[in-house]
Write a protein that holds these residues in place. Sequence first.
Motif, PDB file in Angstrom:
ATOM      1  N   TYR A   1      55.564  15.358  75.786  1.00 13.93           N
ATOM      2  CA  TYR A   1      54.177  15.263  76.268  1.00 13.93           C
ATOM      3  C   TYR A   1      53.803  16.537  77.003  1.00 13.93           C
ATOM      4  O   TYR A   1      54.624  17.103  77.719  1.00 13.93           O
ATOM      5  N   GLN A   2      52.602  16.991  76.815  1.00 11.18           N
ATOM      6  CA  GLN A   2      52.076  18.067  77.662  1.00 11.18           C
ATOM      7  C   GLN A   2      50.566  17.936  77.738  1.00 11.18           C
ATOM      8  O   GLN A   2      49.886  17.921  76.715  1.00 11.18           O
ATOM      9  N   ASP A   3      50.041  17.855  78.943  1.00 10.11           N
ATOM     10  CA  ASP A   3      48.594  17.813  79.115  1.00 10.11           C
ATOM     11  C   ASP A   3      48.015  19.187  78.794  1.00 10.11           C
ATOM     12  O   ASP A   3      48.642  20.216  79.080  1.00 10.11           O
ATOM     13  N   ALA A   4      46.834  19.191  78.200  1.00 11.49           N
ATOM     14  CA  ALA A   4      46.206  20.467  77.846  1.00 11.49           C
ATOM     15  C   ALA A   4      45.671  21.190  79.072  1.00 11.49           C
ATOM     16  O   ALA A   4      45.370  22.374  79.021  1.00 11.49           O
ATOM     17  N   GLY A   5      45.565  20.465  80.202  1.00 15.77           N
ATOM     18  CA  GLY A   5      44.893  21.007  81.380  1.00 15.77           C
ATOM     19  C   GLY A   5      45.621  22.127  82.092  1.00 15.77           C
ATOM     20  O   GLY A   5      45.021  22.926  82.778  1.00 15.77           O
ATOM     21  N   HIS A   6      46.938  22.182  81.984  1.00 15.39           N
ATOM     22  CA  HIS A   6      47.658  23.258  82.674  1.00 15.39           C
ATOM     23  C   HIS A   6      48.970  23.584  81.981  1.00 15.39           C
ATOM     24  O   HIS A   6      49.421  22.882  81.093  1.00 15.39           O
TER      25      HIS A   6
ATOM     26  N   ASN B   1      49.456  11.827  68.878  1.00 13.31           N
ATOM     27  CA  ASN B   1      48.321  11.104  69.454  1.00 13.31           C
ATOM     28  C   ASN B   1      46.993  11.563  68.861  1.00 13.31           C
ATOM     29  O   ASN B   1      46.864  12.668  68.334  1.00 13.31           O
ATOM     30  N   ILE B   2      46.019  10.671  68.941  1.00 10.53           N
ATOM     31  CA  ILE B   2      44.669  10.931  68.429  1.00 10.53           C
ATOM     32  C   ILE B   2      43.689  10.591  69.544  1.00 10.53           C
ATOM     33  O   ILE B   2      43.694   9.469  70.050  1.00 10.53           O
ATOM     34  N   GLU B   3      42.904  11.580  69.958  1.00 11.50           N
ATOM     35  CA  GLU B   3      41.861  11.303  70.955  1.00 11.50           C
ATOM     36  C   GLU B   3      40.519  11.298  70.239  1.00 11.50           C
ATOM     37  O   GLU B   3      40.315  12.057  69.291  1.00 11.50           O
TER      38      GLU B   3
ATOM     39  N   ALA C   1      48.685  16.575  66.728  1.00 10.02           N
ATOM     40  CA  ALA C   1      47.825  15.801  67.627  1.00 10.02           C
ATOM     41  C   ALA C   1      46.359  16.166  67.380  1.00 10.02           C
ATOM     42  O   ALA C   1      46.023  17.346  67.250  1.00 10.02           O
ATOM     43  N   LYS C   2      45.516  15.131  67.278  1.00  5.18           N
ATOM     44  CA  LYS C   2      44.072  15.371  67.142  1.00  5.18           C
ATOM     45  C   LYS C   2      43.489  15.133  68.529  1.00  5.18           C
ATOM     46  O   LYS C   2      43.138  14.012  68.873  1.00  5.18           O
ATOM     47  N   SER C   3      43.477  16.183  69.340  1.00  2.00           N
ATOM     48  CA  SER C   3      43.139  15.931  70.738  1.00  2.00           C
ATOM     49  C   SER C   3      42.439  17.108  71.381  1.00  2.00           C
ATOM     50  O   SER C   3      42.543  18.240  70.923  1.00  2.00           O
ATOM     51  N   PHE C   4      41.690  16.811  72.429  1.00  8.78           N
ATOM     52  CA  PHE C   4      41.090  17.861  73.241  1.00  8.78           C
ATOM     53  C   PHE C   4      41.707  17.891  74.617  1.00  8.78           C
ATOM     54  O   PHE C   4      41.318  18.658  75.482  1.00  8.78           O
TER      55      PHE C   4
ATOM     56  N   SER D   1      45.376  15.846  75.900  1.00 11.51           N
ATOM     57  CA  SER D   1      46.831  15.778  75.961  1.00 11.51           C
ATOM     58  C   SER D   1      47.434  15.791  74.566  1.00 11.51           C
ATOM     59  O   SER D   1      46.879  15.189  73.653  1.00 11.51           O
ATOM     60  N   LYS D   2      48.545  16.487  74.431  1.00  9.37           N
ATOM     61  CA  LYS D   2      49.233  16.496  73.145  1.00  9.37           C
ATOM     62  C   LYS D   2      50.579  15.801  73.305  1.00  9.37           C
ATOM     63  O   LYS D   2      51.383  16.195  74.148  1.00  9.37           O
TER      64      LYS D   2
END
Length: 191
Positions: free
Chosen positions: A84-89, A48-50, A25-28, A30-31
């Motif tokens: 799916y896993q959000d990077a936030g927590h 995913n790509i953000e 994933a290219k993300s800051f 969610s991955k």
Amino acid sequence: MPKSTKIDKTIKKAIALALAARENAKSFRSKVGIAFEMYDGRLIPGFNIETYGHKGNHAEEVGLIIAMSEGYSGTDFRRMIEVYQDAGHEDIEVFPACPLDCWGRLLEFTHPYLEIVVADIHGNIHYSTMLKEMVSGIKPPAQVYPSNKIRLAKPKSNITPKLPLNKRLKPMYDSDLEFRQYCDEVLKVKH
Ligand SMILES: [Zn+2]
């Protein structure tokens, strides 16, 4: 080997591929990682790509593009595994795939009987359902595009599946008129 063990092994492989894809994933934020299982046994990853500026790409979209670049379409798709896993927590999150955008995208380029399996980052399956179930809860006049009417009015190039209709889809082909019309008149799938 019993049939169920073989299926479990395939799902395990697909979950491992979705988890590995998630690492791309290219993300800051969610991955997301997905894996499509095709009816010929091929597994295809997506991540995913953000972006900072323009829209990003969901893992489902990236996986679809990779699959389409290899000639797969419509009824070639058997199932999609999503992690799916959000990077936030740190808590385990289970994401039901993305309403409207990705459900619509999947419905447009795969078919209503695509099996959707959602797992967490530890590889545990939380639920599995069919795309048809996910898009059927929307109340009219809203609906997830596209209908057969739209597909027939605006036919698309290069959407005929590369595999003949799999026998697992035959009962739905026989009982679901709309699906039969999609197979015969839109996809023109061989069977
Ligand atoms: Zn999505």
